[in-house]
Design a protein around this motif. Structure first.
Motif, PDB file in Angstrom:
ATOM      1  N   LEU A   1      92.163  78.045  44.662  1.00  0.00           N
ATOM      2  CA  LEU A   1      91.007  76.937  44.088  1.00  0.00           C
ATOM      3  C   LEU A   1      90.060  76.251  44.148  1.00  0.00           C
ATOM      4  N   ASP A   2      90.835  75.850  45.379  1.00  0.00           N
ATOM      5  CA  ASP A   2      89.595  75.177  46.117  1.00  0.00           C
ATOM      6  C   ASP A   2      88.589  76.001  47.214  1.00  0.00           C
ATOM      7  N   THR A   3      89.085  77.055  47.626  1.00  0.00           N
ATOM      8  CA  THR A   3      88.476  77.703  48.788  1.00  0.00           C
ATOM      9  C   THR A   3      87.443  78.627  47.669  1.00  0.00           C
ATOM     10  N   ALA A   4      87.496  78.847  45.810  1.00  0.00           N
ATOM     11  CA  ALA A   4      86.582  79.679  45.411  1.00  0.00           C
ATOM     12  C   ALA A   4      85.455  78.840  44.725  1.00  0.00           C
ATOM     13  N   ARG A   5      85.724  77.561  44.671  1.00  0.00           N
ATOM     14  CA  ARG A   5      85.125  76.126  44.460  1.00  0.00           C
ATOM     15  C   ARG A   5      83.236  76.529  44.026  1.00  0.00           C
ATOM     16  N   PRO A   6      82.887  77.334  45.510  1.00  0.00           N
ATOM     17  CA  PRO A   6      81.242  77.754  44.793  1.00  0.00           C
ATOM     18  C   PRO A   6      81.346  78.725  44.182  1.00  0.00           C
ATOM     19  N   ALA A   7      82.599  79.593  43.870  1.00  0.00           N
ATOM     20  CA  ALA A   7      82.000  80.780  42.791  1.00  0.00           C
ATOM     21  C   ALA A   7      80.291  80.705  41.949  1.00  0.00           C
ATOM     22  N   GLY A   8      80.846  79.120  41.438  1.00  0.00           N
ATOM     23  CA  GLY A   8      80.405  78.830  40.350  1.00  0.00           C
ATOM     24  C   GLY A   8      80.542  77.689  39.353  1.00  0.00           C
ATOM     25  N   THR A   9      80.420  77.710  38.137  1.00  0.00           N
ATOM     26  CA  THR A   9      80.807  75.939  37.964  1.00  0.00           C
ATOM     27  C   THR A   9      82.446  76.502  36.714  1.00  0.00           C
TER      28      THR A   9
ATOM     29  N   ASP B   1      89.842  90.001  47.868  1.00  0.00           N
ATOM     30  CA  ASP B   1      89.506  88.001  46.974  1.00  0.00           C
ATOM     31  C   ASP B   1      88.279  87.913  45.847  1.00  0.00           C
ATOM     32  N   PRO B   2      87.641  88.597  45.671  1.00  0.00           N
ATOM     33  CA  PRO B   2      86.959  88.570  44.803  1.00  0.00           C
ATOM     34  C   PRO B   2      87.371  87.454  43.560  1.00  0.00           C
ATOM     35  N   PRO B   3      86.137  85.843  44.159  1.00  0.00           N
ATOM     36  CA  PRO B   3      86.668  84.955  43.327  1.00  0.00           C
ATOM     37  C   PRO B   3      86.260  85.285  41.152  1.00  0.00           C
TER      38      PRO B   3
END
Length: 810
Positions: free
Chosen positions: A655-663, A623-625
């Protein structure tokens, strides 16, 4: 000078006259002598010529044409006559051959009178020959004929007979050259054929073609004396056309064969020499294969020269080489694929794979794999790339393995620089970088992956259209950039690839479509529509994956324009394109768009299987963001349209889980949270505006405007509605053409229409907008009149087409 001689004769025909007229063939020497004949005979004088008697009468006028053809004795007799002070003699001749007897005659003439040199016609003189002269026609005739009077007359008469039309040389203008070519000395004709073939005045090449001890300099002078060969060594265009059309075919072929062999021996280009042989080789009367006998290696070399600029021609040349005994099946397959004929290329590779040498089979496997990749059959393509075993093939195999979810297998193929088995080329280095960039997009940060793919694109740029690629680093980089909303990067990569022609005709369609997708994501719908004619043309020739891109693009445009009729029209083609395409990393973008359209049309079962495959693919890759965020965003939109709150919440959670991937990921996560609040009727206007603006700043202006607009429809607070609507309008790209509703309806009428579609009564709308119910009724009456609707059912249908039906009721 011509005019002064005629005037002199007219003024005093009995006066002595000694003149030599010098000019190449076609310059008007014979015409001048005829004019002098008419002038003298009109004055009662006796004219002798063109062949004088052995002892000419001193009282006669001697007008001698083609003196260069006379015998030595005749020339001496003429010189003796010219030495009489009272003689009237004019001798016309070509500047070659320069025989001693002729030179002595000319010297005697110069002592008694003028030397006349005829020149080409001026534009004004050319215009007099034309029935309907214009500046451009005169210029064109001058260019074709070099102003040589005979050629001007021929072309003008042929044009008059052919009538008005495009600037093409009529056959009638070439026919008179046939007899002139036949009458030429064989060595001179060979010289002209060599020049027409491209030898120019390269004396060593011409001498080798003549294959004898001829004096090339003398032959060049002889060629110039015909009028066909200009002083600079080029053929007069009209003469060149005539030689190409009427020159003896067998001799033309022989000359070109000799020149091509000589060029091959010295390492020079052979394509200009060989190209015409493809046409003349099949001429009637030739022995089959005569044009290619012994020239297989030359055809093959010419094919290599043509490969980058004209792959279709290269394929013809490789076929001709094969006909002459060369083994060029794999090269022909490569050229055919570069020309865009994937079906034929596939058939050719099958032949080579069963009967070629190991090296040819490896190349054929590469071509066959690339054909499969363009058709979207990536898994099958990978097998052939791995079998080919070259560094380039391994690089593209690794890209394909990642695209179908086999990251571990791909990483085994990506060799470190210090262990490379073969010296790297720019193509192998680009393929390796493309594989590394794709791997980094799955395992690392998007910025690093994009940087690597940009480097790969830079490496491949110089090759332009000369290399066969399953995909370009620019396309892969652009797709990655679109997934993480780096739309400027995507557009720059694609613009440069289009300018360079990377990948030739095969990838031109893909680059065009992906640039249109960048515009679609930006919400620049007008620009997308302007590109639609070219997009439609591209889609007609599209293969597999690009057909899916094109179909989904049309679906996305119709959806964003609120064009329900257009959406329904585009949907069947999109479904057909989707059926034949397995899910891979690089087609998640069009799949997401089709998922939203399917929900809008109540046809979600059409995409359910592909969406399940997409989930499995992303799971296999961890699951790469960078690849999963945008698909989840699309799935969220589809769930909203289907009024499936549970599914919407599930994708919002992803989408919330992937939040740290970038702005960019945080922007989607914030927007998803706000969307859920909007659906639940608890959205804070300020939060909506903030989330919408974040999307807009990321480049997704349409998505941001839509979020603000839908929130406006659902709020009962007039001040909040005004804030949200203003925010939605401001986010629309200024370059975007207003949608059909905006063209037909005012902003207030659109608000009223949207609330009617949301199921509100006139009173509820009046309360919402702080209007009277009567005013709302007047607005609806004007809307019905502008849309030309006869009843409420038709009115609601038209409003849905123009505005778009709200996803849920208020």
């Amino acid at each position: 000078m011509t005019t002064s001689v005629l005037a002199r004769v007219a003024a005093d025909p009995a006066a002595p006259l000694h003149a030599g007229v010098t000019a190449p063939g076609g310059y008007g020497k014979t015409t001048l002598l005829r004019q002098l004949t008419d002038a003298y005979r009109g004055a009662g004088m006796t004219v002798t010529g063109p062949w004088p008697p052995r002892t000419a009468d001193p009282g006669h006028v001697l007008l001698i044409d083609d003196a260069h053809l006379l015998t030595a004795q005749q020339l001496d007799d003429l010189r003796a006559h010219a030495e009489h002070p009272d003689a009237r003699i004019v001798v016309a001749h070509r500047p070659w051959p320069r025989r001693p007897e002729l030179l002595r005659l000319l010297e005697a003439l110069r002592r008694g009178g003028p030397a006349i040199t005829l020149t080409t016609l001026t534009p004004i003189e050319i215009a007099r020959h034309l029935s309907a002269p214009s500046d451009d026609l005169v210029a064109w005739v001058a260019a074709q004929t070099a102003g040589i009077p005979r050629y001007v007359t021929r072309l003008a008469e042929a044009l008059a007979g052919a009538g008005a039309g495009p600037r093409q040389v009529p056959v009638a203008a070439l026919a008179p050259f046939a007899a002139e070519l036949d009458e030429l000395d064989p060595a001179v004709r060979t010289l002209l054929l060599a020049v027409e073939a491209g030898a120019g005045l390269s004396f060593d090449l011409v001498a080798a073609v003549l294959d004898d001890d001829a004096d090339v300099a003398e032959l060049v002078d002889a060629g110039r004396a015909t009028g066909m060969l200009a002083a600079d060594g080029t053929l007069v265009p009209l003469a060149r056309r005539a030689i190409a059309a009427l020159g003896p075919i067998s001799q033309r072929i022989d000359v070109r064969q000799r020149l091509a062999a000589l060029q091959m021996a010295r390492g020079g280009p052979v394509l200009p020499l060989v190209r015409p042989l493809l046409r003349v080789g099949a001429a009637p009367g030739l022995v089959p294969g005569a044009a290619g006998s012994g020239l297989g290696h030359v055809y093959e070399a010419a094919g290599e020269e043509a490969l980058g600029d004209d792959p279709a021609l290269a394929a013809e040349l490789f076929a001709a080489a094969a006909g002459a005994g060369r083994t060029t099946g794999s090269r022909r397959a490569l050229a055919t694929a570069l020309a865009g004929d994937l079906d034929h290329a596939s058939r050719l590779t099958d032949q080579v794979l069963t009967a070629g040498t190991p090296q040819q089979r490896a190349e054929a496997a590469y071509v066959a794999a690339t054909v499969l990749a363009h058709r979207g059959q990536t898994a099958q393509a990978v097998r052939l790339y791995e079998w080919a075993g070259t560094d380039v093939a391994n690089g593209f195999a690794a890209v394909g393995l990642i695209a179908v979810g086999r990251l571990t297998d791909a990483q085994r193929l990506i060799q470190p620089d210090d262990t490379a088995a073969r010296p790297p080329t720019s193509l192998s280095a680009a393929a390796t970088l493309m594989a590394r960039g794709t791997a980094e997009s799955v395992t690392g940060a998007p910025a690093a992956a994009l940087s690597t793919l940009v480097q790969a694109a830079t490496l491949i740029d110089p090759a332009g259209p000369a290399v066969l690629l399953p995909d370009s680093p620019a396309a892969a980089g652009a797709l990655l950039a679109m997934h993480c909303t780096e739309l400027d990067v995507a557009d720059t990569l694609l613009t440069r690839a289009e300018h360079r022609g990377t990948g030739g005709a095969l990838l031109a369609t893909r680059h065009h479509l992906l640039r249109s997708w960048v515009l679609l994501l930006r919400g620049r719908l007008t620009d997308v529509e302007q590109r639609l004619p070219a997009t439609t043309t591209a889609a007609t020739a599209a293969q597999g994956r690009d057909d899916l891109l094109a179909s989904a693009l049309r679906v996305g445009l119709a959806r964003r324009n609120g064009d329900l009729v257009g959406l329904r029209s585009a949907w069947p083609d999109a479904c057909q394109a989707l059926i034949g395409q397995p899910v891979e990393l690089f087609n998640l973008l069009p799949l997401g768009e089709l998922a939203v359209a399917a929900a809008r049309l109540g046809d979600s079962h059409r995409v359910a299987g592909h969406l399940a495959d997409a989930d499995r693919l992303l799971a296999d890759l961890g699951d790469p963001p960078v690849w999963s965020v945008l698909p989840h965003w699309y799935r969220l939109q589809a769930a909203i349209l289907a009024d499936d709150r549970d599914t919407a919440r599930r994708h919002a959670a992803h989408l919330d889980t992937a939040r740290p991937a970038g702005t960019w990921a945080a922007a989607f996560a914030d927007a998803a949270t706000v969307w859920l609040d909007v659906l639940d009727g608890v959205a804070d206007p300020e939060s909506v505006v903030a989330a919408a603006r974040t999307l807009s700043l990321a480049g997704l202006a349409w998505d941001g405007a839509r979020l603000a607009g839908q929130a406006a429809i659902r709020t009962s607070d007039r001040r909040a509605m005004a804030l949200l609507l203003d925010s939605a309008r401001n986010m629309q790209d200024r370059g975007t053409r207003p949608d059909p509703g905006q063209q037909l309806l005012s902003a207030r009428e659109r608000e009223v229409g949207a609330l009617v579609l949301a199921g509100m009564t006139y009173k509820q709308i009046a309360d919402r907008l702080y209007l009277s119910a009567k005013t709302v009724e007047h607005h609806m009456a004007r809307i019905r009149q502008r849309l030309g609707c006869s009843d409420r059912h038709e009115l609601l249908s038209r409003l849905r087409e123009l505005i778009g039906e709200p996803e849920v009721s208020a």
